[in-house]
Design a protein around this motif. Structure first.
Motif, PDB file in Angstrom:
ATOM      1  N   ASN A  58     137.323-102.407  27.181  1.00 41.07           N
ATOM      2  CA  ASN A  58     136.819-103.771  26.996  1.00 41.07           C
ATOM      3  C   ASN A  58     135.294-103.813  26.959  1.00 41.07           C
ATOM      4  O   ASN A  58     134.656-104.688  27.548  1.00 41.07           O
ATOM      5  N   ILE A  59     134.713-102.832  26.262  1.00 43.52           N
ATOM      6  CA  ILE A  59     133.267-102.840  26.048  1.00 43.52           C
ATOM      7  C   ILE A  59     132.998-102.621  24.560  1.00 43.52           C
ATOM      8  O   ILE A  59     133.803-102.000  23.867  1.00 43.52           O
ATOM      9  N   GLU A  60     131.892-103.165  24.086  1.00 46.80           N
ATOM     10  CA  GLU A  60     131.492-102.951  22.704  1.00 46.80           C
ATOM     11  C   GLU A  60     130.840-101.573  22.573  1.00 46.80           C
ATOM     12  O   GLU A  60     130.236-101.065  23.516  1.00 46.80           O
ATOM     13  N   PHE A  61     130.967-100.976  21.398  1.00 46.39           N
ATOM     14  CA  PHE A  61     130.333 -99.678  21.166  1.00 46.39           C
ATOM     15  C   PHE A  61     128.823 -99.784  21.387  1.00 46.39           C
ATOM     16  O   PHE A  61     128.198 -98.878  21.941  1.00 46.39           O
ATOM     17  N   ALA A  62     128.246-100.924  20.964  1.00 46.84           N
ATOM     18  CA  ALA A  62     126.805-101.131  21.148  1.00 46.84           C
ATOM     19  C   ALA A  62     126.444-101.140  22.631  1.00 46.84           C
ATOM     20  O   ALA A  62     125.367-100.665  23.025  1.00 46.84           O
ATOM     21  N   GLU A  63     127.343-101.665  23.472  1.00 49.91           N
ATOM     22  CA  GLU A  63     127.092-101.669  24.919  1.00 49.91           C
ATOM     23  C   GLU A  63     127.079-100.251  25.472  1.00 49.91           C
ATOM     24  O   GLU A  63     126.321 -99.938  26.394  1.00 49.91           O
ATOM     25  N   LEU A  64     127.948 -99.390  24.925  1.00 46.68           N
ATOM     26  CA  LEU A  64     127.982 -97.996  25.352  1.00 46.68           C
ATOM     27  C   LEU A  64     126.648 -97.316  25.023  1.00 46.68           C
ATOM     28  O   LEU A  64     126.094 -96.582  25.844  1.00 46.68           O
ATOM     29  N   VAL A  65     126.124 -97.585  23.826  1.00 43.77           N
ATOM     30  CA  VAL A  65     124.840 -97.011  23.423  1.00 43.77           C
ATOM     31  C   VAL A  65     123.727 -97.538  24.327  1.00 43.77           C
ATOM     32  O   VAL A  65     122.842 -96.784  24.764  1.00 43.77           O
ATOM     33  N   GLN A  66     123.763 -98.832  24.646  1.00 40.11           N
ATOM     34  CA  GLN A  66     122.749 -99.412  25.525  1.00 40.11           C
ATOM     35  C   GLN A  66     122.802 -98.790  26.918  1.00 40.11           C
ATOM     36  O   GLN A  66     121.769 -98.526  27.537  1.00 40.11           O
ATOM     37  N   ALA A  67     124.019 -98.547  27.409  1.00 38.21           N
ATOM     38  CA  ALA A  67     124.177 -97.916  28.724  1.00 38.21           C
ATOM     39  C   ALA A  67     123.599 -96.502  28.707  1.00 38.21           C
ATOM     40  O   ALA A  67     122.977 -96.058  29.680  1.00 38.21           O
ATOM     41  N   MET A  68     123.807 -95.789  27.591  1.00 37.80           N
ATOM     42  CA  MET A  68     123.256 -94.446  27.455  1.00 37.80           C
ATOM     43  C   MET A  68     121.730 -94.490  27.477  1.00 37.80           C
ATOM     44  O   MET A  68     121.076 -93.701  28.162  1.00 37.80           O
ATOM     45  N   GLN A  69     121.153 -95.433  26.736  1.00 35.31           N
ATOM     46  CA  GLN A  69     119.701 -95.534  26.664  1.00 35.31           C
ATOM     47  C   GLN A  69     119.108 -95.918  28.019  1.00 35.31           C
ATOM     48  O   GLN A  69     118.054 -95.405  28.414  1.00 35.31           O
ATOM     49  N   ALA A  70     119.797 -96.794  28.745  1.00 32.58           N
ATOM     50  CA  ALA A  70     119.323 -97.183  30.076  1.00 32.58           C
ATOM     51  C   ALA A  70     119.342 -95.989  31.022  1.00 32.58           C
ATOM     52  O   ALA A  70     118.433 -95.795  31.835  1.00 32.58           O
ATOM     53  N   GLU A  71     120.390 -95.164  30.908  1.00 29.88           N
ATOM     54  CA  GLU A  71     120.504 -93.981  31.756  1.00 29.88           C
ATOM     55  C   GLU A  71     119.395 -92.980  31.443  1.00 29.88           C
ATOM     56  O   GLU A  71     118.834 -92.354  32.348  1.00 29.88           O
ATOM     57  N   GLU A  72     119.044 -92.843  30.156  1.00 29.53           N
ATOM     58  CA  GLU A  72     118.004 -91.897  29.755  1.00 29.53           C
ATOM     59  C   GLU A  72     116.638 -92.287  30.308  1.00 29.53           C
ATOM     60  O   GLU A  72     115.768 -91.442  30.496  1.00 29.53           O
ATOM     61  N   LEU A  73     116.437 -93.581  30.558  1.00 27.34           N
ATOM     62  CA  LEU A  73     115.157 -94.053  31.074  1.00 27.34           C
ATOM     63  C   LEU A  73     115.027 -93.850  32.577  1.00 27.34           C
ATOM     64  O   LEU A  73     113.938 -93.929  33.133  1.00 27.34           O
ATOM     65  N   ARG A  74     116.153 -93.595  33.253  1.00 28.31           N
ATOM     66  CA  ARG A  74     116.100 -93.408  34.703  1.00 28.31           C
ATOM     67  C   ARG A  74     115.533 -92.023  35.034  1.00 28.31           C
ATOM     68  O   ARG A  74     115.872 -91.044  34.381  1.00 28.31           O
ATOM     69  N   PRO A  75     114.685 -91.947  36.055  1.00 28.45           N
ATOM     70  CA  PRO A  75     114.087 -90.644  36.395  1.00 28.45           C
ATOM     71  C   PRO A  75     115.135 -89.687  36.962  1.00 28.45           C
ATOM     72  O   PRO A  75     116.036 -90.094  37.689  1.00 28.45           O
ATOM     73  N   GLN A  76     115.000 -88.422  36.604  1.00 27.78           N
ATOM     74  CA  GLN A  76     115.886 -87.384  37.130  1.00 27.78           C
ATOM     75  C   GLN A  76     115.328 -86.790  38.412  1.00 27.78           C
ATOM     76  O   GLN A  76     116.043 -86.099  39.138  1.00 27.78           O
ATOM     77  N   GLN A  77     114.046 -87.040  38.694  1.00 30.21           N
ATOM     78  CA  GLN A  77     113.411 -86.527  39.906  1.00 30.21           C
ATOM     79  C   GLN A  77     112.392 -87.540  40.406  1.00 30.21           C
ATOM     80  O   GLN A  77     111.911 -88.386  39.651  1.00 30.21           O
ATOM     81  N   LEU A  78     112.067 -87.443  41.689  1.00 24.25           N
ATOM     82  CA  LEU A  78     110.943 -88.178  42.233  1.00 24.25           C
ATOM     83  C   LEU A  78     109.679 -87.333  42.051  1.00 24.25           C
ATOM     84  O   LEU A  78     109.746 -86.150  41.736  1.00 24.25           O
TER      85      LEU A  78
END
Length: 248
Positions: A58-78
């Motif tokens: 129950n999610i749009e494909f565009a929402e999946l892409v947005q979730a991916m992009q949001a995750e990529e912006l999160r830092p992997q380290q402090l």
């Protein structure tokens, strides 16, 4: 990692968040579970299959892409300074490790001798360090990537090596939930590189398993630490007997 790989990893997180399994995906796509596991391992999906899975979630494909992009912006380290500020405050260190491992506010408060006021104070420090976001009702949202890790050679890893490693290995490793494997062999540089890649995949599997079980109540989970290490090394005991060979 390629964008396709990141998208499939995001899809797996969406499945886990909704409590869905490879068996569910197999039913949706009319495939065997083994075939679905292979699709995820090889990260090879047609657009039609991706859209089918999104429909079931129950999610749009565009929402999946947005979730991916949001995750990529999160830092992997402090940063080095952020980690140092955590190490310098023992209570902050405790709470930081808890939230990285997915503890809720109530779980931290009930499991450790921290008052609600002290818990909140430490969580607000972590919010200022951009590790989390403290939401209404003391809900905790992590602001770091799913593959977040402490800095290699950084303050927290150094703390572990200095104060925790000896305690960690002070065990016979013969308990029901323990195991110690020490592997020795001869590898080429290429073989060593391949083994390190396997270790990285094991680390991803470990974090994925933690995420899948994050919905279990805390009393059904227990702290589990796994140490994966590799280095070109010889026992110091035999160092005096080692010939110095010319590898040029």
């Amino acid at each position: 990692m390629s964008q396709v790989g990141c998208l499939i990893d995001t899809l797996k997180r969406q499945l886990r968040a909704q409590g869905k399994t490879y068996a569910d995906v197999a039913q949706w796509l009319g495939l065997s579970e083994a075939s679905v596991k292979r699709l995820f391992a090889e990260k090879h999906f047609t657009l039609a299959r991706l859209e089918c899975i999104c429909d079931q979630l129950n999610i749009e494909f565009a929402e999946l892409v947005q979730a991916m992009q949001a995750e990529e912006l999160r830092p992997q380290q402090l940063t080095q300074a952020q980690e140092q500020s955590i190490v310098d405050d023992r209570e902050l260190f405790l709470v930081a490790v808890c939230v990285v491992n997915g503890y809720s506010f109530d779980e931290i408060h009930h499991q450790y001798q921290l008052s609600e006021t002290e818990c909140t104070r430490q969580l607000l420090k972590l919010e200022r360090l951009k590790l989390i976001e403290l939401l209404p009702g003391n809900r905790i949202r992590r602001r770091v990537a799913a593959n977040f890790r402490w800095r290699s050679g950084g303050p927290i890893q150094q703390f572990f090596q200095t104060y925790i490693a000896n305690e960690f290995f002070r065990s016979r490793f013969d308990g029901e939930s323990e195991q110690l494997l020490v592997l020795n062999g001869l590898l080429s540089r290429a073989g060593n590189d391949e083994w390190q890649q396997i270790m990285q995949r094991l680390a991803k599997e470990f974090h994925a398993l933690c995420e899948r079980e994050s919905s279990f109540p805390l009393h059904k989970r227990f702290g589990t630490t796994s140490v994966l290490a590799v280095r070109q090394w010889k026992y110091a005991l035999f160092q005096d007997y080692t010939r110095q060979l010319d590898h040029s």
